[in-house]
Design a protein around this motif. Structure first.
Motif, PDB file in Angstrom:
ATOM      1  N   THR A  55       0.865  -1.175   0.000  1.00  0.00           N
ATOM      2  CA  THR A  55       0.000   0.000   0.000  1.00  0.00           C
ATOM      3  C   THR A  55       0.907   1.232   0.000  1.00  0.00           C
ATOM      4  O   THR A  55       2.130   1.107  -0.048  1.00  0.00           O
ATOM      5  CB  THR A  55      -0.927   0.024   1.241  1.00  0.00           C
ATOM      6  OG1 THR A  55      -0.122  -0.028   2.423  1.00  0.00           O
ATOM      7  CG2 THR A  55      -1.892  -1.154   1.227  1.00  0.00           C
ATOM      8  N   THR A  56       0.311   2.401   0.090  1.00  0.00           N
ATOM      9  CA  THR A  56       1.090   3.635   0.218  1.00  0.00           C
ATOM     10  C   THR A  56       0.548   4.442   1.390  1.00  0.00           C
ATOM     11  O   THR A  56      -0.590   4.250   1.825  1.00  0.00           O
ATOM     12  CB  THR A  56       1.034   4.496  -1.060  1.00  0.00           C
ATOM     13  OG1 THR A  56      -0.318   4.853  -1.329  1.00  0.00           O
ATOM     14  CG2 THR A  56       1.645   3.769  -2.248  1.00  0.00           C
ATOM     15  N   SER A  57       1.383   5.335   1.897  1.00  0.00           N
ATOM     16  CA  SER A  57       0.960   6.264   2.946  1.00  0.00           C
ATOM     17  C   SER A  57       1.653   7.597   2.696  1.00  0.00           C
ATOM     18  O   SER A  57       2.560   7.691   1.861  1.00  0.00           O
ATOM     19  CB  SER A  57       1.305   5.722   4.332  1.00  0.00           C
ATOM     20  OG  SER A  57       2.697   5.719   4.529  1.00  0.00           O
ATOM     21  N   GLN A  58       1.222   8.588   3.443  1.00  0.00           N
ATOM     22  CA  GLN A  58       1.821   9.907   3.321  1.00  0.00           C
ATOM     23  C   GLN A  58       2.081  10.460   4.710  1.00  0.00           C
ATOM     24  O   GLN A  58       1.212  10.398   5.582  1.00  0.00           O
ATOM     25  CB  GLN A  58       0.899  10.844   2.542  1.00  0.00           C
ATOM     26  CG  GLN A  58       1.576  12.113   2.129  1.00  0.00           C
ATOM     27  CD  GLN A  58       0.893  12.778   0.942  1.00  0.00           C
ATOM     28  OE1 GLN A  58       0.070  12.184   0.280  1.00  0.00           O
ATOM     29  NE2 GLN A  58       1.259  14.009   0.680  1.00  0.00           N
ATOM     30  N   LYS A  59       3.310  10.979   4.912  1.00  0.00           N
ATOM     31  CA  LYS A  59       3.681  11.594   6.181  1.00  0.00           C
ATOM     32  C   LYS A  59       4.477  12.852   5.896  1.00  0.00           C
ATOM     33  O   LYS A  59       5.439  12.812   5.121  1.00  0.00           O
ATOM     34  CB  LYS A  59       4.567  10.661   7.010  1.00  0.00           C
ATOM     35  CG  LYS A  59       3.927   9.412   7.487  1.00  0.00           C
ATOM     36  CD  LYS A  59       4.896   8.670   8.381  1.00  0.00           C
ATOM     37  CE  LYS A  59       4.860   7.213   8.051  1.00  0.00           C
ATOM     38  NZ  LYS A  59       5.884   6.438   8.678  1.00  0.00           N
ATOM     39  N   SER A  60       4.094  13.936   6.519  1.00  0.00           N
ATOM     40  CA  SER A  60       4.808  15.215   6.384  1.00  0.00           C
ATOM     41  C   SER A  60       5.071  15.570   4.925  1.00  0.00           C
ATOM     42  O   SER A  60       6.149  16.039   4.557  1.00  0.00           O
ATOM     43  CB  SER A  60       6.142  15.169   7.143  1.00  0.00           C
ATOM     44  OG  SER A  60       5.924  14.860   8.491  1.00  0.00           O
ATOM     45  N   GLY A  61       4.108  15.313   4.071  1.00  0.00           N
ATOM     46  CA  GLY A  61       4.218  15.667   2.653  1.00  0.00           C
ATOM     47  C   GLY A  61       4.973  14.663   1.797  1.00  0.00           C
ATOM     48  O   GLY A  61       5.025  14.812   0.586  1.00  0.00           O
ATOM     49  N   ALA A  62       5.560  13.649   2.386  1.00  0.00           N
ATOM     50  CA  ALA A  62       6.298  12.644   1.625  1.00  0.00           C
ATOM     51  C   ALA A  62       5.456  11.381   1.479  1.00  0.00           C
ATOM     52  O   ALA A  62       4.723  11.004   2.397  1.00  0.00           O
ATOM     53  CB  ALA A  62       7.612  12.310   2.321  1.00  0.00           C
ATOM     54  N   ARG A  63       5.569  10.729   0.315  1.00  0.00           N
ATOM     55  CA  ARG A  63       4.847   9.467   0.083  1.00  0.00           C
ATOM     56  C   ARG A  63       5.769   8.288   0.354  1.00  0.00           C
ATOM     57  O   ARG A  63       6.956   8.333   0.066  1.00  0.00           O
ATOM     58  CB  ARG A  63       4.310   9.399  -1.355  1.00  0.00           C
ATOM     59  CG  ARG A  63       3.221  10.412  -1.591  1.00  0.00           C
ATOM     60  CD  ARG A  63       2.378  10.138  -2.804  1.00  0.00           C
ATOM     61  NE  ARG A  63       3.100   9.799  -4.016  1.00  0.00           N
ATOM     62  CZ  ARG A  63       2.525   9.260  -5.090  1.00  0.00           C
ATOM     63  NH1 ARG A  63       1.238   9.017  -5.101  1.00  0.00           N
ATOM     64  NH2 ARG A  63       3.234   8.990  -6.167  1.00  0.00           N
ATOM     65  N   TYR A  64       5.171   7.222   0.886  1.00  0.00           N
ATOM     66  CA  TYR A  64       5.905   6.016   1.230  1.00  0.00           C
ATOM     67  C   TYR A  64       5.199   4.789   0.668  1.00  0.00           C
ATOM     68  O   TYR A  64       3.962   4.741   0.641  1.00  0.00           O
ATOM     69  CB  TYR A  64       5.981   5.840   2.754  1.00  0.00           C
ATOM     70  CG  TYR A  64       6.828   6.851   3.457  1.00  0.00           C
ATOM     71  CD1 TYR A  64       8.141   6.543   3.804  1.00  0.00           C
ATOM     72  CD2 TYR A  64       6.318   8.104   3.782  1.00  0.00           C
ATOM     73  CE1 TYR A  64       8.926   7.482   4.469  1.00  0.00           C
ATOM     74  CE2 TYR A  64       7.101   9.038   4.435  1.00  0.00           C
ATOM     75  CZ  TYR A  64       8.405   8.721   4.769  1.00  0.00           C
ATOM     76  OH  TYR A  64       9.187   9.651   5.423  1.00  0.00           O
ATOM     77  N   PHE A  65       5.974   3.808   0.277  1.00  0.00           N
ATOM     78  CA  PHE A  65       5.452   2.474   0.033  1.00  0.00           C
ATOM     79  C   PHE A  65       5.431   1.781   1.387  1.00  0.00           C
ATOM     80  O   PHE A  65       6.372   1.899   2.167  1.00  0.00           O
ATOM     81  CB  PHE A  65       6.369   1.678  -0.908  1.00  0.00           C
ATOM     82  CG  PHE A  65       6.333   2.150  -2.331  1.00  0.00           C
ATOM     83  CD1 PHE A  65       5.305   1.756  -3.177  1.00  0.00           C
ATOM     84  CD2 PHE A  65       7.339   2.962  -2.827  1.00  0.00           C
ATOM     85  CE1 PHE A  65       5.285   2.181  -4.504  1.00  0.00           C
ATOM     86  CE2 PHE A  65       7.319   3.382  -4.138  1.00  0.00           C
ATOM     87  CZ  PHE A  65       6.290   3.001  -4.980  1.00  0.00           C
TER      88      PHE A  65
END
Length: 193
Positions: free
Chosen positions: A66-76
């Motif tokens: 899945t993906t997530s977003q933290k502090s404007g950055a996207r993560y796998f």
């Protein structure tokens, strides 16, 4: 006389072959779904061990992507059926690539534990509960146990991830949605489409 025998057999065999072809297509399912799905992940750059565990031949390990977003950055986000979880930040190349993770933002990928060494990529949503047209859109993700059985929390169906995503327990219905996929190895490139 010989010509007549060949002609006679041809009259009997050709229609039988044609009927077998027609009947075999009647209830068959397509192996891969045509829904939009697109992921290219270069694990030679990211070096993610959770994903690598699922891209290892005969491992029987499956990873939810899945993906997530933290502090404007996207993560796998990678979570495997052995209890490991990791995140990998999108790099500049990842940001430029198109990304469609199945019908609702999630995939399940891994090698089955059979001798066939088949890499599977499934949609993470239950194909019997999830509807992309429902308002409001509700997610029915498949959870994965340690032996490669996926379970829907809503309907309770159990799916065999090691063998094509078929229902192994519960009401009749559709098998898991499957996408084409390939990899160059555990720390190589994963393609799902």
């Amino acid at each position: 006389m010989r010509r007549l025998k060949v002609y006679h057999w041809t009259i009997l065999i050709v229609p039988a072959i044609i009927m077998a072809g027609i009947l075999s297509c009647g209830d068959s399912e397509f192996e891969y779904d045509s829904s939009p799905c697109y992921l290219v992940f270069d694990n030679s750059v990211h070096q993610d061990p959770t994903l690598a565990s699922a891209l290892t031949l005969y491992s029987g390990t499956f990873v939810s992507i899945t993906t997530s977003q933290k502090s404007g950055a996207r993560y796998f986000v990678f979570e495997n059926n052995q209890g490991n979880r990791s995140e990998s930040i999108f790099n500049a190349v990842d940001e430029r690539r198109s990304l469609v993770l199945g019908k609702n933002g999630g995939l399940i990928v891994g090698y089955g534990n059979s001798v066939d060494a088949i890499l599977y990529a499934y949609d993470r949503e239950c194909p019997n509960c999830f509807s992309p047209n429902a308002l409001p859109l509700k997610s029915y993700p498949i959870s994965i146990n340690t032996v490669g059985v996926g379970t829907c929390g809503k309907c309770g169906r159990k799916y065999d991830l090691n063998g094509g995503g078929f229902i192994i327990e519960g009401d009749k219905g559709n098998k898991l949605t499957r996408y084409r996929c390939s990899t160059t190895g555990p720390y190589g490139i994963l393609n799902v489409n």
